[in-house]
Design a protein around this motif. Structure first.
Motif, short mmCIF file in Angstrom:
data_model
loop_
_atom_site.label_atom_id
_atom_site.label_comp_id
_atom_site.label_asym_id
_atom_site.label_seq_id
_atom_site.Cartn_x
_atom_site.Cartn_y
_atom_site.Cartn_z
N ASP A 67 -13.19 -5.51 0.04
CA ASP A 67 -11.91 -6.12 0.43
C ASP A 67 -10.71 -5.35 -0.10
O ASP A 67 -9.83 -5.91 -0.77
CB ASP A 67 -11.85 -7.58 -0.05
CG ASP A 67 -12.78 -8.50 0.74
OD1 ASP A 67 -13.31 -8.07 1.77
OD2 ASP A 67 -12.96 -9.65 0.31
N PRO A 68 -10.61 -4.06 0.21
CA PRO A 68 -9.49 -3.27 -0.34
C PRO A 68 -8.16 -3.66 0.30
O PRO A 68 -7.98 -3.57 1.51
CB PRO A 68 -9.87 -1.83 0.02
CG PRO A 68 -10.74 -1.95 1.23
CD PRO A 68 -11.51 -3.23 1.04
N VAL A 69 -7.23 -4.11 -0.54
CA VAL A 69 -5.89 -4.49 -0.08
C VAL A 69 -4.89 -3.68 -0.91
O VAL A 69 -4.76 -3.89 -2.12
CB VAL A 69 -5.63 -6.00 -0.24
CG1 VAL A 69 -4.18 -6.33 0.11
CG2 VAL A 69 -6.59 -6.80 0.63
N TYR A 70 -4.20 -2.76 -0.25
CA TYR A 70 -3.15 -1.99 -0.90
C TYR A 70 -1.77 -2.35 -0.35
O TYR A 70 -0.77 -1.77 -0.76
CB TYR A 70 -3.41 -0.49 -0.73
CG TYR A 70 -4.37 0.05 -1.79
CD1 TYR A 70 -3.89 0.68 -2.93
CD2 TYR A 70 -5.74 -0.12 -1.66
CE1 TYR A 70 -4.75 1.16 -3.91
CE2 TYR A 70 -6.61 0.34 -2.63
CZ TYR A 70 -6.10 0.99 -3.75
OH TYR A 70 -6.96 1.44 -4.73
N ALA A 71 -1.70 -3.31 0.54
CA ALA A 71 -0.43 -3.74 1.11
C ALA A 71 0.46 -4.38 0.04
O ALA A 71 -0.02 -4.95 -0.94
CB ALA A 71 -0.67 -4.74 2.24
N ARG A 72 1.78 -4.32 0.27
CA ARG A 72 2.72 -4.96 -0.64
C ARG A 72 2.73 -6.47 -0.47
O ARG A 72 3.08 -7.21 -1.39
CB ARG A 72 4.13 -4.41 -0.44
CG ARG A 72 4.29 -2.95 -0.85
CD ARG A 72 5.74 -2.52 -0.72
NE ARG A 72 6.59 -3.28 -1.64
CZ ARG A 72 7.87 -3.55 -1.42
NH1 ARG A 72 8.44 -3.17 -0.28
NH2 ARG A 72 8.58 -4.23 -2.29
#
Length: 357
Positions: free
Chosen positions: A119-124
């Motif tokens: 579940d990679p989340v790099y969003a702001r």
């Protein structure tokens, strides 16, 4: 009102964490993500668990706000910035088991020489739009540029705090990883890059990565939606990694609901060496208990699994619900004491924190 404006106007927990509120069937009575045979958890249109609760409604959402501070605790405002003291620079490979919390529910699992993102989340923002929705209060515990070569990406479900389409598309372009998701989520992911190859699995199915590393999709007590009319039209789940260095259980988002899924996982795979379990986004309980565990339930889940060690996530990065930023950590300490669990066995991790064996 335009669709994006309407999504932004709805509650953060509803759209970003829960994905939408109780709208009835898709307008055309057709599932836009998945077409397949009916099963004990798919009726031809929607997926469901064995004891799937009724979907929350707009009236429930209004009551959430109305009852704050009256029949449920008031919303605690988080600080705008809450940096973690940890930052990880992972090795290129690790022969044993090394686990880093990137933030919220995003992990890097380095296991038996493979690098797996969950579940990679790099969003702001954990949101369908860039201008509204829960905003990160701390940066990812591993900077994107510091990621090692990624072999596989696992997606538990399609809520915006777990499926960050632009990040997965970027990973695909940069690393060409194997991407594994529950049924229907391939359609969602390929909308961000139509060259992306996504493997899908149903509950009870497995993907063999070779070298004794297998990834099993198991049930979770949750649900799915990306917008207003697609509730439960893509499957969700937990992952169990059976590896040469032990079993790893990653729950994804889940409610406790009697603990049956944890008993079943232990019976099938044995006690895990490590279990990663959510401990946040749980207030108010009357609204959230059907889809998210609180720390007391997370401890009970870890004990049912028989896990050697447990890591708590899903707290401290995006404010999705009403509890304070440190409340899950404090409640976890109380739950460990009350249930007789050594607190060293179950720790609430912050972004960049590492467990290694």
């Amino acid at each position: 009102m335009k669709r994006n404006s309407l999504l932004a106007a709805l509650s953060a927990a509803t759209v970003m964490t829960l994905g939408g509120v109780g709208y009835a069937a898709h307008k055309r009575g057709r599932n836009p993500y998945y077409r397949g045979p009916k099963s004990d958890h798919f009726d031809g249109l929607r997926f469901h668990g064995p004891d799937q609760p009724a979907d929350k409604t707009l009236a429930d959402l209004r009551n959430w706000k109305k009852l704050r501070g009256i029949e449920s605790p008031p919303r605690v405002t988080w600080p705008g910035d809450a940096p973690s003291p940890f930052r990880d620079l992972p090795p290129e490979r690790h022969a044993g088991l090394r686990v880093t919390l990137i933030g919220h529910a995003s992990y890097l699992f380095q296991v038996a020489g493979r690098n797996i993102l969950v579940d990679p989340v790099y969003a702001r923002r954990a949101s369908p739009v860039r201008f509204a929705g829960p905003k990160r209060v701390n940066p990812p515990g591993i900077a994107y540029g510091d990621l090692p070569p990624i072999d596989a990406v696992l997606i538990t479900h399609n809520h915006y705090d777990h499926l960050d389409g632009p990040t997965v598309a970027r990973l695909w372009q940069d690393h060409q990883p194997l991407i594994l998701a529950p049924l229907g989520n391939d359609t969602i992911l390929r909308a961000y890059d139509d060259t992306m190859h996504v493997e899908t699995r149903d509950w009870g199915e497995v993907l063999d990565l070779g070298g004794g590393l297998n990834i099993h999709l198991t049930p979770a007590n949750h649900w799915s939606a990306r917008g207003l009319n697609d509730k439960r039209m893509a499957l969700w789940g937990s992952f169990v990694l059976t590896t040469p260095v032990g079993v790893v259980y990653h729950s994804g988002d889940t409610a406790f609901r009697g603990g049956g899924i944890f008993r079943d996982a232990r019976a099938r795979f044995g006690p895990p060496r490590l279990a990663t379990l959510p401990i946040g986004a749980y207030e108010p309980r009357w609204f959230m208990r059907d889809q998210h565990m609180d720390p007391d339930e997370a401890v009970a889940a870890g004990l049912l699994l028989g896990a050697d060690r447990m890591i708590g996530h899903h707290w401290g990065t995006f404010q999705l619900t009403d509890e304070g930023i440190e409340q899950p950590v404090e409640a976890l300490a109380v739950a460990c004491a009350e249930q007789g669990l050594d607190p060293e066995r179950f720790q609430a991790f912050r972004p960049g924190q590492v467990w290694e064996a």
